[in-house]
Design a protein around this motif. Structure first.
Motif, mmCIF file in Angstrom:
data_model
loop_
_atom_site.group_PDB
_atom_site.id
_atom_site.type_symbol
_atom_site.label_atom_id
_atom_site.label_comp_id
_atom_site.label_asym_id
_atom_site.label_seq_id
_atom_site.Cartn_x
_atom_site.Cartn_y
_atom_site.Cartn_z
ATOM 1 N N TYR B 18 0.886 -1.173 0.095
ATOM 2 C CA TYR B 18 -0.050 0.049 0.009
ATOM 3 C C TYR B 18 0.851 1.239 -0.048
ATOM 4 O O TYR B 18 1.896 1.405 0.833
ATOM 5 C CB TYR B 18 -0.771 0.113 1.274
ATOM 6 C CG TYR B 18 -1.538 1.407 1.402
ATOM 7 C CD1 TYR B 18 -2.935 1.450 0.717
ATOM 8 C CD2 TYR B 18 -1.363 2.432 2.275
ATOM 9 C CE1 TYR B 18 -3.542 2.826 0.654
ATOM 10 C CE2 TYR B 18 -1.888 3.639 2.246
ATOM 11 C CZ TYR B 18 -3.013 3.821 1.483
ATOM 12 O OH TYR B 18 -3.599 4.931 1.821
ATOM 13 N N SER B 20 0.677 5.302 0.351
ATOM 14 C CA SER B 20 -0.134 6.399 0.662
ATOM 15 C C SER B 20 0.018 7.541 -0.120
ATOM 16 O O SER B 20 1.036 7.600 -1.092
ATOM 17 C CB SER B 20 0.123 6.961 2.025
ATOM 18 O OG SER B 20 1.392 7.432 2.192
ATOM 19 N N GLU B 21 -0.727 8.879 0.007
ATOM 20 C CA GLU B 21 -0.446 10.047 -0.663
ATOM 21 C C GLU B 21 1.245 10.350 -0.845
ATOM 22 O O GLU B 21 1.761 11.239 -1.845
ATOM 23 C CB GLU B 21 -1.328 11.207 -0.574
ATOM 24 C CG GLU B 21 -2.917 10.691 -0.997
ATOM 25 C CD GLU B 21 -2.873 10.571 -2.531
ATOM 26 O OE1 GLU B 21 -2.252 11.113 -3.197
ATOM 27 O OE2 GLU B 21 -3.927 10.447 -2.800
ATOM 28 N N ALA B 22 1.507 10.525 0.469
ATOM 29 C CA ALA B 22 3.047 10.862 0.981
ATOM 30 C C ALA B 22 3.895 9.827 0.191
ATOM 31 O O ALA B 22 4.810 10.522 -0.371
ATOM 32 C CB ALA B 22 3.100 10.983 2.293
ATOM 33 N N ALA B 25 4.080 10.756 -3.485
ATOM 34 C CA ALA B 25 4.602 12.047 -3.878
ATOM 35 C C ALA B 25 6.218 11.741 -3.673
ATOM 36 O O ALA B 25 6.883 12.312 -4.727
ATOM 37 C CB ALA B 25 4.183 13.238 -2.867
ATOM 38 N N SER B 26 6.652 10.977 -3.057
ATOM 39 C CA SER B 26 8.267 10.797 -2.755
ATOM 40 C C SER B 26 8.641 9.838 -3.895
ATOM 41 O O SER B 26 9.863 9.738 -4.038
ATOM 42 C CB SER B 26 8.415 10.101 -1.608
ATOM 43 O OG SER B 26 8.044 8.801 -1.444
ATOM 44 N N ALA B 118 -4.834 10.419 -5.607
ATOM 45 C CA ALA B 118 -5.020 11.737 -5.774
ATOM 46 C C ALA B 118 -3.865 12.596 -6.650
ATOM 47 O O ALA B 118 -3.983 13.077 -7.743
ATOM 48 C CB ALA B 118 -5.264 12.465 -4.528
ATOM 49 N N ALA B 119 -2.805 12.459 -5.723
ATOM 50 C CA ALA B 119 -1.297 13.001 -6.480
ATOM 51 C C ALA B 119 -1.034 12.226 -7.788
ATOM 52 O O ALA B 119 -0.731 12.756 -8.932
ATOM 53 C CB ALA B 119 -0.163 12.832 -5.420
#
Lengths: 338, 338
Positions: B18, B20-22, B25-26, B118-119
């Motif tokens: 999984y 996440s958005e973070a 982003a990375s 989202a990102a």
């Protein structure tokens, strides 16, 4: 490079609850509750309260594995309002069947949970069979005389397990004959159950017949008189056990009803040739949907009923939502940052 | 009750990753790589190598929020073989837009990963705009004379951020005029960029125009001469900024091309009335798909091009798969038991 927005622009405070197969197994409601839940979804699909698009089978390049995206939206009314989501389920061709159900309460900041789909699908399928058996109980001579029923279960996988449990609830005392490629030690036998020597041996005299073989099982001949007039057949393996030709032969012999969970899904699957072709004998259109018959009267004469339900995600969704509520209450699962 | 099978009958050894958005982003690849990845998906969709069913919008009972299930299957060839999956994306009506992309390599024991959407969606959308800009560069007098370009960005949300970055890569030195309801401090302004006083002020003289307002923005009048002949418009907000009537007026004025990511999706969305109605002015059918034009010659004359791409999950899937590979290499994400 574009420093105007921090990395966490998409991150919100709430999290998504993930439930593994083991979590789901520990949280599944009782079989009676499962049946009640899927009955609600089946009724709402028929009434148009639920939105149930046909499942989307993905083209995986001609191999045996399948992958289906199955979206739906249901309305639980006071019990939770709108619930939208989608099941992803794949497998077959030797690979295990599994996936997840995504569950969202629209407007409540995105996904509520991600629920492992294998045990849930096995439970849901048997619960829908239970709903089918309730609206279409057997009308064999024995059943109409109020005698103890007998059952046949063709196939010995996970569906045999969940269906045996449903039969134990809805036809208590019924003894089951199993026919599968598995050893007796692998089958969910209850006291009085037996392992049959052939598919005809298993079916002969049964008031309730469950067909649940792997979708890629080679066709087997079934003698017409192995199926007792008035039996209820719970067909969850498409046309793998019961061919369209056999349905036609049953219909030529006497009264037959074909019942399904969703006529739209049934017709979509028939149109795709997955319920037999004109060449091999295709299943006819369904006469009724389970949700239409709930609460109605059972037929008075002897009618052989084939409940062929293909699986709709409204039923998965109502179960997954209930499991998530139980998980929240008991603090089960993994909380994922968005 | 049925003791024949242990609870962990569905649990396999591997886990699901999984992100996440973070995490996403990375892990996002460079914008140039993002464009290369989506170009592959766009080409494969046009050639029929990828399987791209139309997205399934769910009926959420008439509220503003939307929820889409978006399945697809792509073939990465030597770089990874078949990849199947589905995006779940929801939001709108004040709720943030988000969801997940499910990614599977069929036959490899189920889901490979669940990737926050989202990102990823913001990046994918801008990357597809970049692919559109590559096949349809502006043909304004200034562009054909090789002069420095200017750009307009209508809307100031996450898409403004990712599109500004794409313009920086593909039209380096171009200055952008922003028009949005947000304050200048919230906009991804680069040196030389400005905040326009009106939508016409932003668009006037621009060689490249990005329209990315919220879907529920009230219609605004746009003067025909605010759009320079030969401009390329990257339209990612359906008909919210550019109405079908404006497209017709542009076409009456001079040469116009309408380009999209998937004609099938474009026609499906047009048929659903989401690109304007006969009453309000509907968008015409697309003249070409981005994937058909890749590698071809740009038009020689002055052609105003509208790249209206609605978003297809094949592009999300190719990005999500690449992000998962990067996550595996760097050990990023949460490993979930099945």
């Amino acid at each position: 490079m574009l420093g105007a927005r921090p990395k966490d622009q998409f991150v919100t405070a709430t999290s998504i609850r993930y439930l593994s197969e083991a979590d789901v197994a520990s949280l599944l409601p009782s079989i009676g509750e499962q049946i009640t839940l899927v009955e609600r979804a089946l009724r709402d699909v028929v009434r148009g309260v639920a939105h149930q698009p046909p499942k989307v089978p993905l083209d995986l390049g001609g191999g045996a594995p399948f992958a289906h995206a199955m979206p739906a939206a249901i309305d639980l009314g006071d019990a939770g309002g709108r619930v939208a989501g989608a099941k992803w389920i794949s497998g077959g061709g030797g690979a295990p069947i599994g996936g997840v159900v995504l569950v969202e309460r629209p407007g409540a900041s995105g996904l509520r949970g991600i629920v492992a789909a294998a045990a849930l699908t096995a439970a849901r399928t048997a619960a829908v069979s239970g709903a089918g058996l309730r609206v279409a109980p057997p009308t064999t001579d024995r059943a109409r005389a109020g005698g103890a029923l007998s059952a046949a279960i063709i196939g010995g996988g996970v569906q045999a397990v969940t269906h045996r449990a449903v039969l134990q609830l809805l036809a208590p005392g019924a003894q089951a004959a199993f026919y599968s490629r598995r050893a007796a030690s692998e089958l969910p036998l209850l006291p009085g159950d037996r392992v049959a020597s052939s598919i005809d041996d298993a079916m002969r005299g049964a008031d309730i017949i469950v067909t649940a073989v792997a979708f890629d099982t080679a066709p087997r001949e079934i003698a017409l008189d192995s199926i007792t007039p008035g039996a209820t057949l719970l067909v969850i393996d498409y046309a793998a056990t019961i061919s369209g030709a056999l349905v036609a032969a049953l219909r030529a012999r006497g009264a037959v009803r074909v019942i399904t969970d969703s006529a739209a899904q049934f017709d979509s699957t028939r149109a795709a040739g997955k319920l037999g072709s004109a060449l091999t004998g295709a299943w006819p259109a369904a006469d009724a949907q389970i949700g239409e018959l709930l609460g109605g009267a059972a037929p008075s004469g002897t009618v052989t009923t084939l409940v062929n339900h293909l699986g709709i995600s409204a039923c998965d969704l109502v179960l997954a939502d209930a499991i998530l509520t139980a998980a929240e209450e008991r603090g089960v699962g993994t909380l994922l940052p968005r």
